[in-house]
Scaffold this motif. Structure first.
Motif, mmCIF file in Angstrom:
data_model
loop_
_atom_site.group_PDB
_atom_site.id
_atom_site.type_symbol
_atom_site.label_atom_id
_atom_site.label_comp_id
_atom_site.label_asym_id
_atom_site.label_seq_id
_atom_site.Cartn_x
_atom_site.Cartn_y
_atom_site.Cartn_z
ATOM 1 N N TYR A 50 0.833 -1.209 0.000
ATOM 2 C CA TYR A 50 0.000 0.000 0.000
ATOM 3 C C TYR A 50 0.869 1.262 0.000
ATOM 4 O O TYR A 50 0.566 2.235 -0.692
ATOM 5 C CB TYR A 50 -0.921 -0.014 1.219
ATOM 6 N N PHE A 51 1.950 1.238 0.790
ATOM 7 C CA PHE A 51 2.784 2.433 0.918
ATOM 8 C C PHE A 51 3.954 2.446 -0.077
ATOM 9 O O PHE A 51 4.752 3.375 -0.061
ATOM 10 C CB PHE A 51 3.342 2.534 2.345
ATOM 11 N N ARG A 52 4.035 1.429 -0.914
ATOM 12 C CA ARG A 52 5.118 1.394 -1.885
ATOM 13 C C ARG A 52 4.916 2.483 -2.923
ATOM 14 O O ARG A 52 3.817 2.669 -3.446
ATOM 15 C CB ARG A 52 5.179 0.027 -2.555
ATOM 16 N N CYS A 53 5.948 3.206 -3.211
ATOM 17 C CA CYS A 53 5.849 4.341 -4.128
ATOM 18 C C CYS A 53 6.488 3.976 -5.462
ATOM 19 O O CYS A 53 7.587 3.419 -5.512
ATOM 20 C CB CYS A 53 6.542 5.568 -3.525
ATOM 21 N N SER A 54 5.771 4.299 -6.510
ATOM 22 C CA SER A 54 6.286 4.125 -7.858
ATOM 23 C C SER A 54 5.897 5.351 -8.669
ATOM 24 O O SER A 54 5.038 6.139 -8.269
ATOM 25 C CB SER A 54 5.722 2.854 -8.500
ATOM 26 N N ALA A 55 6.545 5.510 -9.799
ATOM 27 C CA ALA A 55 6.263 6.682 -10.627
ATOM 28 C C ALA A 55 4.803 6.701 -11.079
ATOM 29 O O ALA A 55 4.132 7.741 -11.066
ATOM 30 C CB ALA A 55 7.202 6.691 -11.833
ATOM 31 N N LYS A 56 4.300 5.530 -11.448
ATOM 32 C CA LYS A 56 2.914 5.442 -11.901
ATOM 33 C C LYS A 56 1.938 5.755 -10.777
ATOM 34 O O LYS A 56 0.946 6.474 -10.971
ATOM 35 C CB LYS A 56 2.654 4.041 -12.460
ATOM 36 N N LYS A 57 2.229 5.217 -9.589
ATOM 37 C CA LYS A 57 1.347 5.441 -8.446
ATOM 38 C C LYS A 57 1.387 6.899 -8.009
ATOM 39 O O LYS A 57 0.354 7.498 -7.680
ATOM 40 C CB LYS A 57 1.765 4.526 -7.298
ATOM 41 N N ALA A 58 2.562 7.486 -7.995
ATOM 42 C CA ALA A 58 2.685 8.894 -7.613
ATOM 43 C C ALA A 58 1.946 9.789 -8.600
ATOM 44 O O ALA A 58 1.274 10.754 -8.209
ATOM 45 C CB ALA A 58 4.164 9.277 -7.543
ATOM 46 N N LYS A 59 2.052 9.476 -9.877
ATOM 47 C CA LYS A 59 1.357 10.256 -10.897
ATOM 48 C C LYS A 59 -0.150 10.143 -10.746
ATOM 49 O O LYS A 59 -0.883 11.133 -10.879
ATOM 50 C CB LYS A 59 1.790 9.765 -12.276
#
Length: 728
Positions: A50-59
């Motif tokens: 859930y808290f993992r950050c990726s470029a797609k998720k941040a966008k």
């Protein structure tokens, strides 16, 4: 296997299907299917994912938080620009008069209505998801804020008496009162924005569902009554105290009627002329909205004409007509709202936050459905929260969606949010038309009519804040009432189909002999479990308690009769013995004994028959007092079952088994079966055989079991009769 019966005329073609399959109960169906394996992740892995950050998720999160980043690069300038400009000009030209009017409702100086028309609208452009609603001040919200401001800063606190005096001392008192009311309004706005922001972050956008349409319409109609009564003194030119809280409408009307003789005729004439002009313009705009390129901006026209007439004829000095006075130019520097007011206005802020969001999301959904896009309720809460909380530092008051302004913006070609703010005073004529809802809800739903009336009366009598609380509480109570008092029915089969309908509604629907199918259109839980059992007994005509009680009484009568016969036999034998001892002649004694034995032989035979457990009379006591051998509970409408409901089902099955009536359940959804499994309903393995996939499966199983039981009963009865004959 499917079969389509074709006809020469395709328009009369009838579709039919024929399926041959086994009769499934829950257990056999589960055995024939393969359950998908679900891999359960540990909690730590779920949190890490859930808290993992990726470029797609941040966008994705950035676009969700700032919708403007998504739609602005795709904005079709050639297609939308002209319509947006016309829409912005049409609503923007109404900004000045309506902003002034809303500020008066909020009990703050008029210029603060203009502030509230700029800052929040500018912020909503970045954070809002609706393309068509017009954000700004709204009469209902303004009136609620005004009630809080008047309560926290009443005239009595500043020794203000409503007179025509305009000396310097009175002007200072008015200025001090207005400053405090502005601080109160800013504090309410800050707290309202923070509440909306928190609800949005927590994804509480669903809270608006508890504000049903009848409730909102009744509430807004009551708000129209509040607005109308609050403006009466301005229309008549009478100076009276402004009331807030419970019975404020009644107090305001009494105050106006008490000073009705002091009506300013000049103010009344000016007001009447303005009302006529505005109503005529609104009527023209409504009738010819498809032909007019833009609505007639009668509000700004009236303000311009009124300002000119007031200045030329000196209405204030010569006739005592109240005027707005000087309106400062420019914007105030930002300042932190007075936080000391927050505890005292918390409940008011909660009510204003919910009502404001409800108005916004309801209009946003209407336009989104019409134009084929979606809105996010939680993001709308975040947008409103940011608009209100940030704008409160610039001395604004709470904003929300204005219904009439949004309609103007959408009808004049607006495609997206624009930076031009437009404030339109709520069309009281349209809101008063909502009284027609009474006749509509009377025809369609008495419960919704009751919600409308309670929302209206409570809001008029108790005030908008307490009225809203009462209306929401009553709406929740109606939900409980509906689940507590569902409709109960007995179902029967449509001949030669696997469909089942209410036997009392259709003539063609027939019941199966010996089978009752019972349905309730609600879930089974603690609030309606007793009513469910009562309705089951009433609809099926079988009360296990009454049957068992009748059997016990019959058995007692049976035992009493056997005891009486036994006592009679004993008395007869004793009498015979006494006769022997008295020395009666042997021949006579033999004759009498033979006669008595012959008679008593019949009695003993009858006695034995009564004492025989296989006698027909005793057998009658042990048989059900009804021809029904099976009852099917249709649980298709049931959404959930709690522990009380599960215990109720167990009790029902046990009670009816005692009178030889079998209970079955049909149409259980997956979540309901899971509820039963979690509540230990299936502690006994054979209870899984009681649940069937459909009503028709249950009916076929009941018929089969009844036929088998009937054959066994015939065989057992033949053995009993043969044994009885051998004993004879």
């Amino acid at each position: 296997m499917e079969d389509v019966s074709e006809h020469e005329d395709c328009s009369t073609q009838t579709l039919k299907y024929c399926v041959e399959r086994p009769v499934f109960n829950h257990e056999s169906l589960e055995e024939s299917l393969h359950v998908k394996e679900k891999k359960s992740q540990p909690l730590i892995q779920k949190l890490a994912h859930y808290f993992r950050c990726s470029a797609k998720k941040a966008k994705s999160h950035l676009y969700s938080f700032l919708p403007i980043l998504k739609w602005l690069p795709r904005y079709p300038v050639k297609e939308y620009m002209l319509g947006d400009i016309i829409s912005g000009l049409s609503t923007g030209v109404m900004q000045l008069p309506q902003g002034l009017a809303y500020a008066l409702l909020a009990a703050v100086p008029p210029v603060f209505g203009l502030y509230s028309s700029f800052y929040p609208v500018f912020l909503y452009t970045f954070f809002g998801t609706s393309r068509h609603i017009s954000i700004g001040t709204f009469a209902v919200i303004s009136l609620m804020i005004g009630g809080v401001a008047v309560r926290m800063a009443p005239d009595e606190m500043f020794n203000i008496m409503e007179t025509n005096s305009t000396n310097d001392t009175d002007l200072k008192k008015y200025a001090a009162r207005d400053d405090m009311r502005v601080k109160v309004a800013a504090a309410v706005t800050l707290l309202t924005g923070l509440i909306q922001l928190c609800l949005g972050i927590l994804r509480f956008g669903f809270v608006a569902i508890y504000l049903t349409e009848p409730l909102v319409r009744g509430f807004t109609t009551a708000a129209a009554v509040h607005v109308f009564t609050s403006q009466l003194k301005y229309l008549l030119g009478i100076k009276t105290k402004r009331y807030s809280g419970p019975l404020s409408v009644i107090y305001s009307i009494i105050a106006v009627l008490s000073d009705i003789t002091e009506t300013n005729i000049a103010a009344l004439i000016v007001g009447a002329i303005c009302i006529v002009l505005l109503l005529c313009a609104k009527e023209i705009n409504d009738r010819f909205k498809t032909k007019l390129p833009v609505p007639i901006p009668m509000e700004i026209i009236v303000v311009i004409i009124g300002t000119g007439v007031s200045s030329g004829m000196n209405l204030s000095g010569s006739y005592g007509v109240q005027v707005v006075g000087n309106i400062p130019t420019g914007f105030r520097p930002p300042s932190v709202p007075d936080l000391s007011f927050l505890p005292a206005v918390f409940m008011d802020a909660v009510a204003i936050a919910i009502v404001g969001f409800s108005m916004t999301i309801s209009m946003a959904k209407i336009f989104a459905l019409k134009h084929g896009y979606t809105v996010n309720g939680s993001q709308e809460l975040i947008a409103l929260g940011i608009c209100n909380s940030a704008s409160s530092f610039f001395q604004t008051f709470v904003i929300t969606c204005s219904m009439s302004r949004s309609l103007v913006q959408e009808s004049t070609g607006g495609k997206t949010q624009t930076v031009l703010a437009a404030i339109v005073m709520v069309n009281l004529k349209g809101m008063f038309k909502q009284f027609a809802d009474i006749a509509y809800f009377w025809r369609t739903s008495k419960i919704e009519l009751t919600i409308w009336l309670i929302a209206f009366l409570a809001s008029v009598i108790l005030g908008l804040d307490y009225g809203l609380l009462v209306a929401v509480a009553f709406a929740v109570i109606t939900v409980v009432y509906r689940t507590q008092s569902p409709q109960y029915r007995i179902l029967g089969q449509i001949p030669n189909t696997d469909m089942y309908c209410d036997v009392d509604k259709y003539e063609e629907v027939k019941e199966f002999p010996g089978i009752k199918i019972f349905q309730a259109n609600s879930s089974l839980y603690f609030a309606n479990s007793d009513l469910y059992v009562s309705a089951l007994r009433k609809k099926t005509g079988i009360d296990p308690c009454a049957v068992l009680t009748a059997r016990k009484k019959a058995m007692k009568r049976h035992v009493k009769r056997m005891n009486a016969v036994k006592e009679q036999k004993t008395t007869t034998v004793l009498k015979l013995r006494n006769d022997v001892q008295t020395g009666v002649q042997h021949e006579l004694m033999n004759n009498e004994i033979s006669s008595e034995l012959a008679v008593n032989g019949k009695n003993v035979s009858r006695d034995s028959k009564l004492l025989d457990p296989s006698s027909k009379e005793l057998e009658l006591f042990m048989q059900p007092s009804t021809d029904v051998h099976s009852i099917i509970l249709d649980l298709t409408p049931v959404n959930f079952i709690d522990s009380v409901g599960a215990k109720t089902l167990i009790s029902i099955i046990k009670e009816y088994e005692e009178i030889n009536v079998s209970m079955y359940m049909a149409g259980c959804s997956g979540p309901v079966v899971e509820d039963l499994n979690r509540l230990n309903f299936f502690e006994k393995a054979n209870k899984r055989d009681l649940i069937f996939h459909s009503i028709h499966d249950a009916v076929l199983s009941c018929q089969f079991k009844a036929s088998v039981t009937g054959r066994h009963h015939v065989e057992d009865q033949g053995l009993v009769d043969a044994d009885r004959e051998s004993q004879v």
